[in-house]
Design a protein around this motif. Structure first.
Motif, PDB file in Angstrom:
ATOM      1  N   GLU A  70      22.983  63.757  10.059  1.00  0.00           N
ATOM      2  CA  GLU A  70      23.309  64.542   8.868  1.00  0.00           C
ATOM      3  C   GLU A  70      22.187  64.545   7.841  1.00  0.00           C
ATOM      4  O   GLU A  70      22.350  65.104   6.753  1.00  0.00           O
ATOM      5  CB  GLU A  70      24.593  63.997   8.222  1.00  0.00           C
ATOM      6  CG  GLU A  70      25.804  63.990   9.156  1.00  0.00           C
ATOM      7  CD  GLU A  70      26.110  65.376   9.697  1.00  0.00           C
ATOM      8  OE1 GLU A  70      26.087  66.335   8.901  1.00  0.00           O
ATOM      9  OE2 GLU A  70      26.359  65.485  10.906  1.00  0.00           O
ATOM     10  N   ALA A  71      21.063  63.935   8.142  1.00  0.00           N
ATOM     11  CA  ALA A  71      19.980  63.806   7.162  1.00  0.00           C
ATOM     12  C   ALA A  71      19.429  65.163   6.753  1.00  0.00           C
ATOM     13  O   ALA A  71      19.231  66.047   7.589  1.00  0.00           O
ATOM     14  CB  ALA A  71      18.860  62.937   7.730  1.00  0.00           C
ATOM     15  N   GLU A  72      19.186  65.332   5.459  1.00  0.00           N
ATOM     16  CA  GLU A  72      18.524  66.532   4.972  1.00  0.00           C
ATOM     17  C   GLU A  72      17.069  66.529   5.438  1.00  0.00           C
ATOM     18  O   GLU A  72      16.476  65.473   5.666  1.00  0.00           O
ATOM     19  CB  GLU A  72      18.592  66.594   3.443  1.00  0.00           C
ATOM     20  CG  GLU A  72      20.003  66.720   2.889  1.00  0.00           C
ATOM     21  CD  GLU A  72      20.693  67.998   3.345  1.00  0.00           C
ATOM     22  OE1 GLU A  72      20.007  69.042   3.431  1.00  0.00           O
ATOM     23  OE2 GLU A  72      21.902  67.950   3.617  1.00  0.00           O
ATOM     24  N   GLN A  73      16.492  67.720   5.545  1.00  0.00           N
ATOM     25  CA  GLN A  73      15.134  67.855   6.065  1.00  0.00           C
ATOM     26  C   GLN A  73      14.178  68.298   4.952  1.00  0.00           C
ATOM     27  O   GLN A  73      14.522  69.166   4.152  1.00  0.00           O
ATOM     28  CB  GLN A  73      15.103  68.858   7.209  1.00  0.00           C
ATOM     29  CG  GLN A  73      15.993  68.469   8.377  1.00  0.00           C
ATOM     30  CD  GLN A  73      15.622  67.119   8.955  1.00  0.00           C
ATOM     31  OE1 GLN A  73      14.505  66.922   9.428  1.00  0.00           O
ATOM     32  NE2 GLN A  73      16.553  66.169   8.913  1.00  0.00           N
ATOM     33  N   SER A  74      12.982  67.696   4.933  1.00  0.00           N
ATOM     34  CA  SER A  74      11.990  68.052   3.926  1.00  0.00           C
ATOM     35  C   SER A  74      10.661  68.369   4.603  1.00  0.00           C
ATOM     36  O   SER A  74      10.330  67.822   5.662  1.00  0.00           O
ATOM     37  CB  SER A  74      11.784  66.900   2.929  1.00  0.00           C
ATOM     38  OG  SER A  74      11.078  65.833   3.516  1.00  0.00           O
ATOM     39  N   VAL A  75       9.906  69.243   3.970  1.00  0.00           N
ATOM     40  CA  VAL A  75       8.581  69.602   4.476  1.00  0.00           C
ATOM     41  C   VAL A  75       7.678  68.379   4.503  1.00  0.00           C
ATOM     42  O   VAL A  75       6.931  68.153   5.472  1.00  0.00           O
ATOM     43  CB  VAL A  75       7.969  70.711   3.609  1.00  0.00           C
ATOM     44  CG1 VAL A  75       6.503  70.940   3.971  1.00  0.00           C
ATOM     45  CG2 VAL A  75       8.762  72.006   3.768  1.00  0.00           C
ATOM     46  N   ALA A  76       7.739  67.560   3.469  1.00  0.00           N
ATOM     47  CA  ALA A  76       6.870  66.389   3.395  1.00  0.00           C
ATOM     48  C   ALA A  76       7.123  65.443   4.563  1.00  0.00           C
ATOM     49  O   ALA A  76       6.177  64.898   5.144  1.00  0.00           O
ATOM     50  CB  ALA A  76       7.079  65.658   2.069  1.00  0.00           C
ATOM     51  N   GLU A  77       8.378  65.251   4.929  1.00  0.00           N
ATOM     52  CA  GLU A  77       8.686  64.346   6.030  1.00  0.00           C
ATOM     53  C   GLU A  77       8.234  64.919   7.363  1.00  0.00           C
ATOM     54  O   GLU A  77       7.699  64.206   8.216  1.00  0.00           O
ATOM     55  CB  GLU A  77      10.191  64.051   6.063  1.00  0.00           C
ATOM     56  CG  GLU A  77      10.553  62.880   6.945  1.00  0.00           C
ATOM     57  CD  GLU A  77      11.924  62.325   6.635  1.00  0.00           C
ATOM     58  OE1 GLU A  77      12.066  61.091   6.588  1.00  0.00           O
ATOM     59  OE2 GLU A  77      12.860  63.142   6.446  1.00  0.00           O
ATOM     60  N   HIS A  78       8.411  66.225   7.556  1.00  0.00           N
ATOM     61  CA  HIS A  78       7.938  66.857   8.788  1.00  0.00           C
ATOM     62  C   HIS A  78       6.412  66.820   8.866  1.00  0.00           C
ATOM     63  O   HIS A  78       5.852  66.636   9.961  1.00  0.00           O
ATOM     64  CB  HIS A  78       8.449  68.298   8.865  1.00  0.00           C
ATOM     65  CG  HIS A  78       9.865  68.396   9.330  1.00  0.00           C
ATOM     66  ND1 HIS A  78      10.212  68.958  10.528  1.00  0.00           N
ATOM     67  CD2 HIS A  78      11.028  67.985   8.756  1.00  0.00           C
ATOM     68  CE1 HIS A  78      11.533  68.897  10.683  1.00  0.00           C
ATOM     69  NE2 HIS A  78      12.036  68.327   9.616  1.00  0.00           N
ATOM     70  N   ALA A  79       5.736  66.998   7.738  1.00  0.00           N
ATOM     71  CA  ALA A  79       4.276  66.892   7.737  1.00  0.00           C
ATOM     72  C   ALA A  79       3.834  65.470   8.051  1.00  0.00           C
ATOM     73  O   ALA A  79       2.829  65.269   8.751  1.00  0.00           O
ATOM     74  CB  ALA A  79       3.718  67.334   6.382  1.00  0.00           C
ATOM     75  N   ASP A  80       4.575  64.505   7.571  1.00  0.00           N
ATOM     76  CA  ASP A  80       4.245  63.119   7.886  1.00  0.00           C
ATOM     77  C   ASP A  80       4.442  62.836   9.376  1.00  0.00           C
ATOM     78  O   ASP A  80       3.674  62.067   9.971  1.00  0.00           O
ATOM     79  CB  ASP A  80       5.109  62.165   7.056  1.00  0.00           C
ATOM     80  CG  ASP A  80       4.644  60.729   7.165  1.00  0.00           C
ATOM     81  OD1 ASP A  80       3.546  60.422   6.660  1.00  0.00           O
ATOM     82  OD2 ASP A  80       5.363  59.908   7.783  1.00  0.00           O
ATOM     83  N   ASP A  81       5.440  63.456   9.992  1.00  0.00           N
ATOM     84  CA  ASP A  81       5.602  63.327  11.445  1.00  0.00           C
ATOM     85  C   ASP A  81       4.347  63.817  12.169  1.00  0.00           C
ATOM     86  O   ASP A  81       3.854  63.176  13.108  1.00  0.00           O
ATOM     87  CB  ASP A  81       6.809  64.140  11.919  1.00  0.00           C
ATOM     88  CG  ASP A  81       8.133  63.557  11.481  1.00  0.00           C
ATOM     89  OD1 ASP A  81       8.170  62.394  11.034  1.00  0.00           O
ATOM     90  OD2 ASP A  81       9.155  64.277  11.587  1.00  0.00           O
ATOM     91  N   ALA A  82       3.848  64.982  11.735  1.00  0.00           N
ATOM     92  CA  ALA A  82       2.624  65.512  12.350  1.00  0.00           C
ATOM     93  C   ALA A  82       1.457  64.554  12.157  1.00  0.00           C
ATOM     94  O   ALA A  82       0.642  64.349  13.074  1.00  0.00           O
ATOM     95  CB  ALA A  82       2.299  66.880  11.753  1.00  0.00           C
TER      96      ALA A  82
END
Length: 298
Positions: A70-82
Motif C-alpha cells: 500500500e506504500a505511496e510512490q515518489s519520484v525521488a524513491e524511484h530515482a534512488d532505485d535507479a
C-alpha cells in the motif's frame, strides 16, 4: 535473442528484479507505464553489442515487489532505485541512462540529484505537466483520475486519464465523462496496447498479462505520484550538457510532448525526434534503438 542475466536487488522498501545483457559502458534503461523490463526486449540486444545494458521492473511492477503493497510512490524513491542499480553495476564510472515516460521523470530526477553518476540522460516524453502554464488543469485531471479510480474502478479511471492526454481541442475546459461506451473502448485499447507491447515470442502472452496486471498500480500510484512532480528546471539548465530531451514524431499536441517541449524551450536545448508517438519504442523498435544509440554517441 540472447537471454539476459537476471538478478534481484534489495532497496529501501522493495526488492528489484533486474536484467543485464552485453559488455561495455553501462546503459541503464528505465521503463515507463506498465511495461517493466520486458518493454525493452526489442532493443536491448542491439544495444548490448556496444554497452552493458541493464533494465529492471520498477518497484511495485511485475517482479519487483514492495515490502508494503500500500506504500505511496515518489519520484525521488524511484530515482534512488535507479541509482542503486547504477552503483551495483557501474560503481567506478558514470553511466548512460534512458528513461521513457514516467521512467524519464525518474531519470531527470536522478540527473539533478546525482549528476556525477551520469554520463548522459536521454529522456523520452517525460509527462512533467506541473511545469506547464496550465498546470492547474492537469492537477485537476490527476484529482479526477484518483477519484474516478476510487469510486468507479480501473477502466473508468483509464477513460478519464486517456482523455486528458489527448491533443488539445479548441475547448480545453470540457472533459468527457466516463461512460459505459468509452470505458469499453479504453479497456479494449489498453488490452491492444498490452498485446502490442508484448508481441515478441516466446513470452508474448505472459507480457500482455503482466502489463494488464500492472495497470491498477500504475493508475492508482504512479500517475498521481509522478504527474504531480515538478522537476528542478534551474538545476536541469545547469546540467543541460548531460541531457537529451526527446519526443515522438507523431506526438505533437499530446500532453507528454507538450511538457517535454516546454522544458526544452526553457532549457534552451533542441528536441530530438524519435519515430512513432509516445510508445514509439513498441511500434518502431529497430529505428528507435538505432536513434538511441546515436544519441549516446553524440
Amino acid at each position: 535473442m540472447a537471454a539476459p542475466s537476471i538478478g534481484s536487488l534489495r532497496v529501501n522498501g522493495a526488492t528489484l528484479h533486474y536484467e543485464v545483457r552485453g559488455q561495455g559502458p553501462l546503459l541503464l534503461l528505465i521503463p515507463g507505464g506498465t511495461g517493466g523490463a520486458a518493454s525493452f526486449d526489442a532493443v536491448a540486444n542491439g544495444l548490448a553489442a556496444e554497452y552493458t545494458v541493464a533494465t529492471y521492473d520498477p518497484r511495485g511492477m511485475s517482479r519487483s515487489t514492495l515490502d508494503d503493497p500500500e506504500a505511496e510512490q515518489s519520484v525521488a524513491e524511484h530515482a534512488d532505485d535507479a541509482l542503486r542499480v547504477l552503483e551495483l553495476l557501474s560503481p567506478g564510472e558514470p553511466a548512460r541512462v534512458f528513461g521513457a515516460s514516467s521512467g524519464a521523470i525518474a531519470a531527470l530526477h536522478l540527473l539533478t540529484a546525482h549528476p556525477e553518476r551520469i554520463e548522459r540522460v536521454v529522456a523520452h516524453e517525460p509527462p512533467v505537466v506541473m511545469v506547464l502554464p496550465d498546470a492547474s488543469d492537469h492537477r485537476a485531471l490527476i484529482g479526477r483520475v484518483k477519484e474516478t479510480f476510487r469510486t468507479q474502478g480501473l477502466m473508468a479511471a483509464m477513460a478519464v486519464f486517456a482523455a486528458g492526454l489527448k491533443k488539445d481541442d479548441d475547448d480545453t475546459t470540457t472533459k468527457p465523462e466516463p461512460t459505459a461506451e468509452n470505458e469499453a473502448g479504453t479497456e479494449a485499447e489498453a488490452k491492444a496496447e498490452a498485446e502490442a507491447g508484448a508481441a515478441l515470442p516466446p513470452q508474448a502472452a505472459a507480457r500482455a498479462e503482466s502489463t494488464m496486471a500492472n495497470l491498477p498500480f500504475f493508475v492508482g500510484r504512479i500517475v498521481p505520484g509522478f504527474m504531480s512532480h515538478a522537476p528542478d528546471l534551474d538545476r536541469l539548465e545547469a546540467l543541460s550538457d548531460q541531457l537529451v530531451l526527446a519526443v515522438g514524431e507523431e506526438s505533437d499536441g499530446e500532453l507528454p510532448c507538450r511538457a517535454t517541449a516546454f522544458v526544452a524551450e526553457r532549457l534552451g536545448v533542441e528536441l530530438l525526434q524519435f519515430p512513432g508517438g509516445h510508445v514509439g519504442l513498441t511500434t518502431h523498435p529497430a529505428e528507435f534503438g538505432e536513434l538511441l544509440r546515436k544519441a549516446f554517441r553524440a
